[in-house]
Scaffold this motif. Structure first.
Motif, PDB file in Angstrom:
ATOM      1  N   SER A  26      -3.488 -27.824   3.671  1.00 23.61           N
ATOM      2  CA  SER A  26      -4.737 -27.062   3.700  1.00 23.61           C
ATOM      3  C   SER A  26      -5.098 -26.595   2.299  1.00 23.61           C
ATOM      4  N   VAL A  27      -6.330 -26.125   2.183  1.00 27.54           N
ATOM      5  CA  VAL A  27      -6.807 -25.525   0.939  1.00 27.54           C
ATOM      6  C   VAL A  27      -7.659 -24.315   1.303  1.00 27.54           C
ATOM      7  N   ALA A  28      -7.429 -23.216   0.605  1.00 29.12           N
ATOM      8  CA  ALA A  28      -8.245 -22.017   0.772  1.00 29.12           C
ATOM      9  C   ALA A  28      -8.991 -21.759  -0.529  1.00 29.12           C
ATOM     10  N   VAL A  29     -10.297 -21.511  -0.399  1.00 31.40           N
ATOM     11  CA  VAL A  29     -11.153 -21.232  -1.555  1.00 31.40           C
ATOM     12  C   VAL A  29     -11.754 -19.851  -1.371  1.00 31.40           C
ATOM     13  N   GLY A  30     -11.646 -19.005  -2.383  1.00 30.82           N
ATOM     14  CA  GLY A  30     -12.182 -17.662  -2.282  1.00 30.82           C
ATOM     15  C   GLY A  30     -12.961 -17.249  -3.516  1.00 30.82           C
ATOM     16  N   PHE A  31     -14.089 -16.582  -3.293  1.00 29.02           N
ATOM     17  CA  PHE A  31     -14.895 -16.003  -4.372  1.00 29.02           C
ATOM     18  C   PHE A  31     -14.827 -14.483  -4.216  1.00 29.02           C
ATOM     19  N   LEU A  32     -14.642 -13.776  -5.309  1.00 31.80           N
ATOM     20  CA  LEU A  32     -14.668 -12.314  -5.290  1.00 31.80           C
ATOM     21  C   LEU A  32     -15.612 -11.814  -6.362  1.00 31.80           C
ATOM     22  N   THR A  33     -16.526 -10.938  -5.960  1.00 33.73           N
ATOM     23  CA  THR A  33     -17.395 -10.282  -6.924  1.00 33.73           C
ATOM     24  C   THR A  33     -17.130  -8.786  -6.893  1.00 33.73           C
ATOM     25  N   GLY A  34     -17.073  -8.182  -8.055  1.00 33.73           N
ATOM     26  CA  GLY A  34     -16.783  -6.757  -8.152  1.00 33.73           C
ATOM     27  C   GLY A  34     -17.985  -5.908  -7.800  1.00 33.73           C
ATOM     28  N   PHE A  35     -18.394  -6.000  -6.550  1.00 34.69           N
ATOM     29  CA  PHE A  35     -19.531  -5.236  -6.057  1.00 34.69           C
ATOM     30  C   PHE A  35     -19.228  -4.793  -4.640  1.00 34.69           C
ATOM     31  N   GLY A  36     -18.978  -3.489  -4.470  1.00 34.42           N
ATOM     32  CA  GLY A  36     -18.726  -2.921  -3.161  1.00 34.42           C
ATOM     33  C   GLY A  36     -19.579  -1.696  -2.962  1.00 34.42           C
ATOM     34  N   SER A  37     -19.295  -0.956  -1.921  1.00 31.91           N
ATOM     35  CA  SER A  37     -20.154   0.193  -1.597  1.00 31.91           C
ATOM     36  C   SER A  37     -20.108   1.276  -2.671  1.00 31.91           C
ATOM     37  N   LYS A  38     -19.040   1.328  -3.461  1.00 31.02           N
ATOM     38  CA  LYS A  38     -18.980   2.365  -4.494  1.00 31.02           C
ATOM     39  C   LYS A  38     -19.952   2.099  -5.648  1.00 31.02           C
ATOM     40  N   PHE A  90     -14.772 -16.603   1.620  1.00 32.84           N
ATOM     41  CA  PHE A  90     -13.689 -17.582   1.603  1.00 32.84           C
ATOM     42  C   PHE A  90     -13.862 -18.636   2.679  1.00 32.84           C
ATOM     43  N   ALA A  91     -13.268 -19.782   2.415  1.00 33.37           N
ATOM     44  CA  ALA A  91     -13.250 -20.884   3.378  1.00 33.37           C
ATOM     45  C   ALA A  91     -11.866 -21.505   3.351  1.00 33.37           C
ATOM     46  N   VAL A  92     -11.401 -21.951   4.515  1.00 32.53           N
ATOM     47  CA  VAL A  92     -10.099 -22.613   4.646  1.00 32.53           C
ATOM     48  C   VAL A  92     -10.328 -23.927   5.376  1.00 32.53           C
ATOM     49  N   VAL A  93      -9.870 -25.023   4.771  1.00 27.92           N
ATOM     50  CA  VAL A  93     -10.083 -26.355   5.334  1.00 27.92           C
ATOM     51  C   VAL A  93      -8.842 -27.212   5.100  1.00 27.92           C
ATOM     52  N   LEU A  94      -8.799 -28.388   5.734  1.00 22.62           N
ATOM     53  CA  LEU A  94      -7.788 -29.377   5.387  1.00 22.62           C
ATOM     54  C   LEU A  94      -7.994 -29.793   3.934  1.00 22.62           C
ATOM     55  N   ASP A  95      -6.907 -30.159   3.273  1.00 19.46           N
ATOM     56  CA  ASP A  95      -7.000 -30.450   1.841  1.00 19.46           C
ATOM     57  C   ASP A  95      -8.021 -31.537   1.516  1.00 19.46           C
ATOM     58  N   GLU A  96      -8.221 -32.474   2.410  1.00 13.70           N
ATOM     59  CA  GLU A  96      -9.169 -33.564   2.148  1.00 13.70           C
ATOM     60  C   GLU A  96     -10.621 -33.080   2.110  1.00 13.70           C
ATOM     61  N   HIS A  97     -10.871 -31.855   2.588  1.00 19.17           N
ATOM     62  CA  HIS A  97     -12.235 -31.331   2.622  1.00 19.17           C
ATOM     63  C   HIS A  97     -12.460 -30.212   1.592  1.00 19.17           C
TER      64      HIS A  97
END
Length: 420
Positions: A26-38, A90-97
């Motif tokens: 599998s492969v997991a891809v994640g984006f994080l932006t430093g923007f929250g309620s604070k 984030f998204a989690v898929v099989l490595d081929e995707h």
């Protein structure tokens, strides 16, 4: 640092982390932006959460149905999360995707349409979400506790916003937030799974070519504890209580000390509060403690759900346990068991690509560096019983206790004289 993890800062300013895990599929891809309620000081409350929702509502080349269907078609999953300090996708898929998952997340991040009709539709969805929380006192109590103990500070505001603030959010506000915070220097991307780091860097570099901008300066105001007792009258079957006090920030040397303290006091079925109040007295179904860490602040909270007639007794028993904690400290057996619990949870929660990806993002964002699991475990092992007792005497004091309660109370003075 783990040699399987590679870090690269792209020409756009985005920092990318890649962990090669050749033994998974599998492969997991994640984006994080430093923007929250604070960060919403100049915007309507709840807008960070609103933006998160809107990124799933269609781009310039994909409809909202396309986003869902393309991920479903390959057996993957896609989601997002808004906190007080950041938003992640984030998204989690099989490595081929992997390429498909990266393309969809990038398209959402850079090319969301923010169609006026979709904005109005999603406003109704979020208002329903707020109503759902209002009808779930066991969930609502935690937001109220944060608001009460950090009264007036933006960290105390609910992430989801209020009905009033959500109704105020306009498309122009959303676009202003994107320009201010969804910038290369405020974005982290992590990929973990059966991938090659060089390929990850190459694909992300190509997709974010031309992504520009500088994050808006943000000055966090000091946090002050507001002690006291606040009750909310509501016709519920149970009384719900949160007893909160000051905690520590992510950067504090006491972070693992507080985690162990919480584990011993109310973090598991073998904890003191669970055994004393539930198993021995039979007064509750749910009782637990938890620490909350932020970049410049923290809290420690005890939650109880019990019958109204037992609420005062349960609170008194809990306060007594806090006093005993300060007076007598912890036993060697309790300390060793807590260390094994904390280390076990750490390792078991890092067994797949999705958890590894999340670990990379949060570690770099919260600490500014990556630590190995072995380094964290060593820090846990170095905590002594004296450390825990010393921290207990610092945080379990009358002047910092805030009690928030929801229930069918007949008098505002139902609870009095918090002390430990």
């Amino acid at each position: 640092m783990n040699p399987a993890v590679k870090i690269k800062k792209l020409s756009s300013g985005i920092t990318v982390l890649a962990e090669e895990m050749p033994l998974v599929h599998s492969v997991a891809v994640g984006f994080l932006t430093g923007f929250g309620s604070k960060h919403e000081r100049d915007f309507p409350g709840g807008i960070a959460h609103y933006v998160e929702h809107m990124l799933f509502k269609g781009t310039l080349k994909r409809s909202k149905a396309d986003i869902a269907e393309q991920i479903d078609a390959v057996g993957g999953r896609i989601n997002a999360h808004t906190s007080k300090e950041y938003t992640s996708y984030f998204a989690v898929v099989l490595d081929e995707h992997f390429t498909l998952a990266l393309d969809i997340l990038t398209d959402m991040y850079l090319n969301s349409a923010f169609d006026e009709a979709e904005i109005e539709l999603e406003r109704n969805v979020i208002l329903e979400e707020i109503k759902m929380y209002e009808d779930a006192p066991e969930e609502k109590i935690h937001d109220l506790a944060f608001q009460n103990i950090w009264d007036g500070h933006i960290l105390g505001r609910p992430i989801i916003g209020t009905e009033k603030s959500v109704r105020q959010i306009a498309r122009a506000d959303i676009l202003a937030c994107l320009k201010s915070f969804y910038t290369p220097d405020n974005t982290l991307i992590a990929v973990a799974g059966n991938v090659r780091a060089d390929e990850v860097f190459q694909q992300i570099e190509a997709r974010f070519d031309g992504f520009r901008g500088k994050v808006r300066e943000y000055q966090e105001l000091p946090v002050a504890i507001v002690p006291g007792i606040k009750t909310v009258k509501k016709d519920t079957e149970q009384a719900h209580l949160c007893l909160s006090t000051k905690g520590v920030a992510y950067s504090s040397n006491d972070r693992f000390t507080l985690s162990l303290l919480s584990s011993i006091l109310g973090g598991s079925m073998s904890s003191r509060l669970f055994q004393k109040v539930r198993e021995q007295k039979g007064l509750v179904y749910s009782i637990y403690t938890y620490p909350t860490f932020y970049q410049q602040a923290g809290l420690f909270t005890l939650y109880v759900g019990t019958q109204l007639k037992n609420a005062r007794q349960v609170l008194d028993l809990s306060l007594k346990e806090l006093t005993l904690f300060k007076q007598n400290g912890v036993t060697p057996t309790e300390l060793q068991r807590a260390k094994e619990q904390v280390k076990g949870h750490l390792v078991l929660n890092l067994e797949d690509s999705a958890s590894r990806m999340s670990w990379l993002l949060k570690s770099l964002y919260n600490y500014g560096k990556l630590s190995t699991v072995e380094e964290i475990m060593q820090k846990v092992d170095r905590v002594t019983g004296d450390d825990i007792q010393r921290l207990a005497t610092e945080i379990f004091i009358k002047e910092d206790l805030q009690l928030t309660a929801i229930g069918n109370f007949t008098k505002s003075s139902f609870f009095q004289n918090l002390d430990c």
